[in-house]
Write a protein that holds these residues in place. Structure first.
Motif, PDB file in Angstrom:
ATOM      1  N   THR A  55      39.250  38.211  37.649  1.00  0.00           N
ATOM      2  CA  THR A  55      39.451  39.242  38.737  1.00  0.00           C
ATOM      3  C   THR A  55      38.020  39.815  38.964  1.00  0.00           C
ATOM      4  N   GLY A  56      36.959  39.798  38.212  1.00  0.00           N
ATOM      5  CA  GLY A  56      35.840  40.368  38.473  1.00  0.00           C
ATOM      6  C   GLY A  56      35.562  41.936  38.204  1.00  0.00           C
ATOM      7  N   PRO A  57      34.634  42.230  38.350  1.00  0.00           N
ATOM      8  CA  PRO A  57      34.447  43.858  37.844  1.00  0.00           C
ATOM      9  C   PRO A  57      35.253  44.682  38.694  1.00  0.00           C
ATOM     10  N   ALA A  58      35.831  45.803  38.030  1.00  0.00           N
ATOM     11  CA  ALA A  58      36.728  46.640  38.912  1.00  0.00           C
ATOM     12  C   ALA A  58      36.298  48.009  38.997  1.00  0.00           C
ATOM     13  N   SER A  59      36.641  48.647  39.792  1.00  0.00           N
ATOM     14  CA  SER A  59      36.472  50.260  40.125  1.00  0.00           C
ATOM     15  C   SER A  59      37.696  51.031  40.317  1.00  0.00           C
ATOM     16  N   ALA A  60      37.461  52.276  40.399  1.00  0.00           N
ATOM     17  CA  ALA A  60      38.832  52.953  40.934  1.00  0.00           C
ATOM     18  C   ALA A  60      39.127  52.756  42.408  1.00  0.00           C
ATOM     19  N   ALA A  61      37.998  52.434  43.099  1.00  0.00           N
ATOM     20  CA  ALA A  61      38.337  52.299  44.681  1.00  0.00           C
ATOM     21  C   ALA A  61      38.962  50.692  44.935  1.00  0.00           C
ATOM     22  N   TYR A  62      38.571  49.941  43.934  1.00  0.00           N
ATOM     23  CA  TYR A  62      38.904  48.555  44.087  1.00  0.00           C
ATOM     24  C   TYR A  62      39.615  47.819  43.071  1.00  0.00           C
ATOM     25  N   PRO A  63      40.863  48.517  42.814  1.00  0.00           N
ATOM     26  CA  PRO A  63      41.747  47.838  41.389  1.00  0.00           C
ATOM     27  C   PRO A  63      42.464  46.537  41.764  1.00  0.00           C
ATOM     28  N   VAL A  64      42.329  45.663  40.882  1.00  0.00           N
ATOM     29  CA  VAL A  64      43.412  44.763  41.078  1.00  0.00           C
ATOM     30  C   VAL A  64      44.652  44.672  40.170  1.00  0.00           C
ATOM     31  N   THR A  65      45.854  45.154  40.655  1.00  0.00           N
ATOM     32  CA  THR A  65      46.707  45.554  40.241  1.00  0.00           C
ATOM     33  C   THR A  65      47.851  44.378  40.031  1.00  0.00           C
ATOM     34  N   VAL A  66      47.748  43.475  39.419  1.00  0.00           N
ATOM     35  CA  VAL A  66      48.875  42.220  39.186  1.00  0.00           C
ATOM     36  C   VAL A  66      49.170  42.196  37.850  1.00  0.00           C
ATOM     37  N   GLY A  67      50.371  41.805  37.613  1.00  0.00           N
ATOM     38  CA  GLY A  67      50.958  41.467  36.354  1.00  0.00           C
ATOM     39  C   GLY A  67      50.813  40.096  35.635  1.00  0.00           C
ATOM     40  N   PRO A  68      51.051  40.209  34.420  1.00  0.00           N
ATOM     41  CA  PRO A  68      51.073  39.058  33.576  1.00  0.00           C
ATOM     42  C   PRO A  68      52.173  37.856  34.196  1.00  0.00           C
ATOM     43  N   ALA A  69      53.131  38.328  34.742  1.00  0.00           N
ATOM     44  CA  ALA A  69      54.289  37.382  35.349  1.00  0.00           C
ATOM     45  C   ALA A  69      54.001  36.993  36.814  1.00  0.00           C
ATOM     46  N   ASP A  70      52.739  37.431  37.228  1.00  0.00           N
ATOM     47  CA  ASP A  70      52.630  37.128  38.866  1.00  0.00           C
ATOM     48  C   ASP A  70      51.560  35.830  38.920  1.00  0.00           C
ATOM     49  N   TRP A  71      51.633  35.401  40.356  1.00  0.00           N
ATOM     50  CA  TRP A  71      50.921  34.364  40.722  1.00  0.00           C
ATOM     51  C   TRP A  71      50.246  34.819  42.083  1.00  0.00           C
ATOM     52  N   PRO A  72      49.167  35.474  41.948  1.00  0.00           N
ATOM     53  CA  PRO A  72      48.517  36.312  43.006  1.00  0.00           C
ATOM     54  C   PRO A  72      47.782  35.396  44.129  1.00  0.00           C
ATOM     55  N   TRP A  73      47.228  34.221  43.742  1.00  0.00           N
ATOM     56  CA  TRP A  73      46.539  33.601  44.802  1.00  0.00           C
ATOM     57  C   TRP A  73      46.747  32.195  44.543  1.00  0.00           C
ATOM     58  N   TRP A  74      45.578  31.422  45.519  1.00  0.00           N
ATOM     59  CA  TRP A  74      45.738  29.923  45.156  1.00  0.00           C
ATOM     60  C   TRP A  74      45.391  29.384  43.930  1.00  0.00           C
TER      61      TRP A  74
END
Length: 419
Positions: free
Chosen positions: A16-35
């Motif tokens: 997911t790359g570097p995170a911040s409070a303004a740009y969280p990536v909140t996906v779970g271990p049972a998800d498929w969020p993108w290609w």
């Protein structure tokens, strides 16, 4: 194993790359969020137990109708399933959201009206891009009115922003999917008119960086992979293999090592980038990913549309003409091959040590990812036409298929799971 929850100010993971409070990536271990899934390489999350046997009635948890025609895969995050849709009758391109548990349509948002391009390869569609979701927004690319546009929607289907990426000269079609990384959504639009690669601010759609691409047709999606302790944004095709810093767009290295037209999304063994294409030559190569420009090996194997898989020093692929192959990563030596039958466009997915692959006629082949020998695990039949790569997460398989009844083609989204 990728780690998904954001930590303020820290590098969350190479997925997911570097995170911040303004740009969280909140996906779970049972998800498929993108290609190509959470790790962007066609490998399902660990400890998945999807079914290995199914039919139109067996192990079907739900089945939802999908209007029009599209070849993009479903993205699955939380309790939602997102799918790009193109309906030629109404000339609309849209994003549909389904309830993950029931398959009921939660919402459908039209993103574009009109501007349908009828030229291109018969196997292409106007909804071949797979959505990307960061847990708060859904991003999608569409070709419309000779342009490529990226759109962001919230989880309730409201359009937040739209940004033109590039003008587009139609050749075979368009299918590049967006990629979420850090504060950005990364997009590409290679084409004969001269395309672009760009990093857009996920919150606002502002162009943070952009790079001009060669005036050549190409169809790959941007892929971020960890190589040598560094995340690299990798672009293949246009006769080049290009590595960029995903946050700035600055070039890390670039050299020849691919053919002109590529469709597949590259994978890595940590040392090489594997590029494959089909025009003007059949092409499979291992390019050393240290900037040296060295092509470690190259062969004439045709792996044009279905993407490769990597596991334990070996590549596994299903060639367009229906042959499963295992190669050594270091030398390119073919270890085994086996004819499956049919023609393939969908990319295979690796679940544990089993490869799930489906041909264009809806016949599924499950086989072991092992260099010892080709070992068939199961065969299944679902649908009459399949171009979309299946999504496998949370012990379920999400499959976009078309069925023909009385000569009429109808698309469906299936959720398969053990009953």
């Amino acid at each position: 194993m990728p780690r998904f929850l954001p930590v303020l100010g820290l590098l969350v993971s190479l997925a997911t790359g570097p995170a911040s409070a303004a740009y969280p990536v909140t996906v779970g271990p049972a998800d498929w969020p993108w290609w190509r899934g959470p790790t962007r390489d066609g490998v399902a999350p660990p400890n998945q137990t999807p079914p290995q046997k199914w039919s139109a009635t067996e192990n079907v948890l739900w089945k939802a109708p999908v209007p029009g025609r599209g070849h993009g895969s479903p993205a699955v995050v939380g309790d939602r399933v997102f799918l790009a849709v193109a309906d030629a009758q109404t000339e609309t391109q849209a994003v549909h959201c389904f309830d993950r548990k029931t398959g009921e349509l939660a919402w459908a948002t039209v993103v574009h009206r009109g501007g349908f391009e009828t030229k291109g390869n018969a196997k292409s569609s106007l909804a071949s891009s797979t959505p990307a979701c960061d847990g708060r927004r859904v991003f999608i690319n569409f070709q419309t009115a000779n342009t490529i546009t990226t759109t962001a929607l919230d989880l309730n289907g409201k359009i937040l922003w739209q940004r033109k990426v590039s003008d587009f000269v139609q050749h075979q079609g368009f299918g590049s999917s967006p990629a979420v990384y850090g504060p950005l959504v990364l997009v590409t639009a290679d084409n004969k008119g001269g395309g672009a690669a760009a990093g857009l601010d996920r919150e606002t759609g502002t162009v943070v960086w952009t790079r001009t691409r060669p005036k050549l047709p190409n169809y790959t999606s941007p892929v971020i992979l960890p190589i040598g302790g560094k995340d690299q944004l990798l672009l293949t095709g246009c006769d080049l293999v290009t590595s960029l810093d995903p946050l700035t767009g600055s070039q890390l290295w670039e050299h020849k090592g691919a053919t002109t037209e590529c469709v597949t999304s590259t994978v890595t063994d940590g040392r090489h980038v594997f590029t494959s294409g089909g025009y003007p030559k059949n092409h499979l190569a291992a390019v050393t990913a240290d900037g040296s420009g060295k092509v470690a090996w190259e062969s004439g194997a045709r792996v044009y549309v279905p993407s490769l898989l990597y596991k334990d020093g070996h590549l596994y692929g299903v060639q367009d003409e229906g042959v499963a192959v295992c190669w050594r990563c270091d030398t390119g030596k073919q270890v085994w091959k086996e004819r499956l039958g049919g023609t393939f466009s969908a990319s295979p997915v690796l679940v544990g040590d089993v490869v799930y692959s489906v041909n264009e006629a809806g016949k599924w082949f499950l086989f072991k990812a092992t260099p010892e020998a080709f070992t068939l695990v199961a065969e299944n039949k679902l649908g009459d036409e399949v171009f979309a790569t299946p999504t496998i997460c949370g012990d379920h398989i999400y499959a976009r298929v078309a069925e023909k009844v009385d000569g009429q083609r109808k698309e469906w989204l299936y959720c398969l799971g053990k009953q």
